[in-house]
Design an enzyme around this catalytic site. Structure first.
Site, PDB file in Angstrom:
ATOM      1  N   ASP A  60     -76.356  28.233   5.563  1.00  6.61           N
ATOM      2  CA  ASP A  60     -77.395  28.021   6.556  1.00  6.61           C
ATOM      3  C   ASP A  60     -78.727  28.645   6.148  1.00  6.61           C
ATOM      4  OD1 ASP A  60     -77.409  26.568   8.926  1.00  6.61           O
ATOM      5  OD2 ASP A  60     -77.458  28.358  10.171  1.00  6.61           O
ATOM      6  N   LYS A 111     -62.252  26.126  12.383  1.00 12.24           N
ATOM      7  CA  LYS A 111     -61.768  26.987  13.462  1.00 12.24           C
ATOM      8  C   LYS A 111     -62.897  27.941  13.831  1.00 12.24           C
ATOM      9  CE  LYS A 111     -59.217  30.204  15.653  1.00 12.24           C
ATOM     10  NZ  LYS A 111     -59.669  31.523  16.128  1.00 12.24           N
ATOM     11  N   SER A 126     -62.135  29.966   9.930  1.00 14.90           N
ATOM     12  CA  SER A 126     -62.567  31.039  10.800  1.00 14.90           C
ATOM     13  C   SER A 126     -63.548  32.007  10.139  1.00 14.90           C
ATOM     14  CB  SER A 126     -61.332  31.754  11.328  1.00 14.90           C
ATOM     15  OG  SER A 126     -61.663  32.537  12.426  1.00 14.90           O
TER      16      SER A 126
END
Length: 433
Positions: A311, A325, A300
Site C-alpha cells: 500500500d 482473512k 491474516s
C-alpha cells in the site's frame, strides 16, 4: 464475565495464536436493548426447559449440556472464526501463546462447513507426511468429520500425547480416492523466522513461517545479520504463513516506516473502536528494495505486513493472491474456566482497503500448483541437502525451480542501486535492538 485483552489475527491453527490488543464490550444499549435481551433469554430458557423435561432420553439432556450446546450454536453460527471454547480448549491457549503445542502441525479453517488445511507448519509431522494446503479433512482416525463440527472438536481430535499415532482421511483436489495419511504426533515448536540467507547478487532472504511472540526480535536479528553482509535488497517470504500476532506483524513492518506512520488499523461497530497501529521506530527507515512472496496460504497477520508494504509502495508483492482473512477475533474469559473467541473488528491497510475475503493481489503473479508448492516447501526446509542427487535419493524427486522466488529476484535486480550503502547498521535496526 471478564474479557482477556487478546486479539487473534490468524487462520485457525492447531494451536491457536493470539495477539495483544485492547478490547471493549458494549453490554447495554439502553432499556430497549435490555428488554430485547430479556425476551430472548426467556425464550431460550423455555426451550431448554421443554427439552430437559420431555426428551425421550433424560440422561442426554442435562441443563449443563444444553447450555454448552446452545452457546456453541449461538457463537459458531456467526462466522468461521468465532468459537465457544470449553474448559479444556480454553486452558490450552497458554501453550499456544508460547508457540509450543502438541499435535500434528497444521493450520486449518472452517469454510462452508468443511475443514480445510490452510497450510502445514514447516518442519512438522504434517508437512513431512505430505499434507497440502487445500486438503479437506473428512475423518480423524475412525471419526468422520460431521458437517456441524466445531473448531474445538477438531482440536480435541487432532491433539494428543507426543508419540501417539493419528490417521487423517483427506479429500484432495484432483484425486479420485480419499487419502489416508498416518501421522505421529509431536510437540510442535515453531521457529517463526528461518532460512536467513544471502542469495546471488547480494540479495538477502528471510522466511517468516508465522507471527509469534519471538518473531519481531528474531526478524530484527536476521536483518542485522544480513546488513552486516552488505545485502543490497531483501526478499521476505510469507508463503504458507497463516498469520499470528498482529503486534508482531506491525513490529516486522516498523523498520521500513517513518515514526508515527500508519501501518494498519482496525475498525469495529463503533467509531471509538478504531485502533491505529503506527510505527514506533526512531531514526530513518531502512531503505532498500524489498520483495514479498505470498500465496493462498498467506493469511491474516501475513496479509497485514504484505498489505502495508504494498500500500505504501515499499515492496513489490510476488506470487499468488493471499487467503483473505482480514477479521479480528478477541478472546473473552467466561465462567467455569471457559472462553469465547469472537470476531470484533476488521483490519484495513493504510489507504483504507480491507482484504477480508478478497486477499492481497500480487503485482507480479506467479501461480504454482499444490504439488510444486509442496516440493518447494520441502526444499526450503532441507537446504542442507544442496546436492541434487543426494536430495533426489532422499525424497524421490530432483529439486525444482522456485519460480516465485526467481520472479522476485528478477524484479529486485532491476532496481538494486549499485553505488553501495552508508553505515554498517541502519538507525531503524540500531534503535530496535
Amino acid at each position: 464475565m471478564s474479557k482477556r485483552s487478546l486479539t487473534i489475527l490468524t487462520a485457525i491453527c492447531l494451536g491457536l495464536i493470539v495477539a495483544g490488543a485492547s478490547a471493549r464490550v458494549a453490554l447495554g444499549w439502553g432499556w430497549w436493548s435490555n428488554r430485547e435481551l430479556n425476551r430472548a433469554s426467556d425464550y431460550v430458557h423455555d426451550v431448554m426447559k421443554l427439552v430437559h423435561e420431555n426428551y425421550v432420553a433424560p440422561d442426554a439432556v442435562p441443563y449443563d449440556r444444553l447450555r454448552r450446546d446452545a452457546v456453541h450454536g449461538m457463537v459458531e453460527s456467526l462466522d468461521p472464526h468465532s468459537e465457544f471454547l470449553e474448559e479444556k480448549a480454553f486452558s490450552g491457549l497458554d501453550a499456544d501463546l508460547r508457540g509450543d503445542f502438541g499435535g500434528v502441525g497444521i493450520h486449518i479453517e472452517l469454510r462452508d462447513n468443511r475443514v480445510l488445511v490452510i497450510a502445514p507448519i514447516a518442519g512438522t509431522p504434517a508437512e513431512r507426511a505430505g499434507i497440502r494446503r487445500g486438503d479437506e479433512i473428512v475423518a480423524v482416525d475412525a471419526t468422520e468429520v460431521s458437517r456441524d463440527v466445531g473448531m474445538d472438536d477438531m482440536v480435541q481430535l487432532l491433539r494428543g500425547e507426543p508419540g501417539t499415532k493419528v490417521s487423517l482421511t483427506l479429500v484432495r483436489t484432483g484425486e479420485k480416492q480419499r487419502l489416508v495419511v498416518p501421522i505421529i504426533r509431536e510437540i510442535i515448536k515453531v521457529d517463526s523466522v528461518r532460512s536467513i540467507q544471502v542469495l546471488e547478487g547480494g540479495i538477502g532472504y528471510i522466511q517468516i513461517a508465522e507471527f509469534s511472540e519471538r518473531t519481531s526480535e528474531d526478524f530484527l536479528a536476521a536483518l542485522d545479520h544480513l546488513w552486516a553482509k552488505d545485502v543490497r535488497a531483501l526478499v521476505i517470504d510469507l508463503r504458507n504463513n497463516p498469520g499470528g500476532l498482529l503486534d508482531a506483524a506491525v513490529a516486522v513492518a516498523e523498520p521500513f516506516f517513518q515514526r508515527d506512520e500508519l501501518i494498519v488499523y482496525t475498525e469495529g461497530r463503533l467509531s471509538e473502536d478504531r485502533v491505529e497501529y503506527r510505527a514506533a521506530t526512531e531514526g530513518e527507515p531502512l531503505k532498500l528494495p524489498v520483495a514479498v512472496l505470498i500465496n493462498s496460504g498467506s493469511a491474516s497477520a501475513a496479509e497485514v505486513l504484505a498489505g502495508a508494504l504494498k500500500d505504501t509502495h515499499r515492496a513489490v508483492i510476488v506470487g499468488e493472491r493471499s487467503f483473505g482473512k482480514g477479521s479480528v477475533q478477541t478472546i473473552f474469559e467466561l465462567k467455569n474456566g471457559e472462553g469465547m473467541r469472537l470476531t470484533t473488528a476488521r483490519y484495513y491497510t493504510p489507504s483504507g482497503v480491507t482484504i477480508h475475503e478478497k486477499g492481497i493481489e500480487p503485482q507480479i503473479e506467479v501461480v504454482m500448483t499444490p504439488a510444486e508448492d509442496e516440493k518447494i516447501s520441502l526444499q526450503r526446509q532441507r537446504d542442507d541437502l544442496r546436492d541434487p542427487a543426494a536430495f533426489a535419493e532422499r525424497f524421490g524427486f530432483e529439486p525444482i525451480e522456485d519460480r516465485q522466488l526467481q520472479a522476485a529476484l528478477a524484479a529486485l535486480r532491476g532496481v538494486i542501486v549499485l553505488d553501495g550503502r552508508a553505515g554498517a547498521v541502519p538507525p531503524a535496526l540500531e534503535d530496535k535492538r
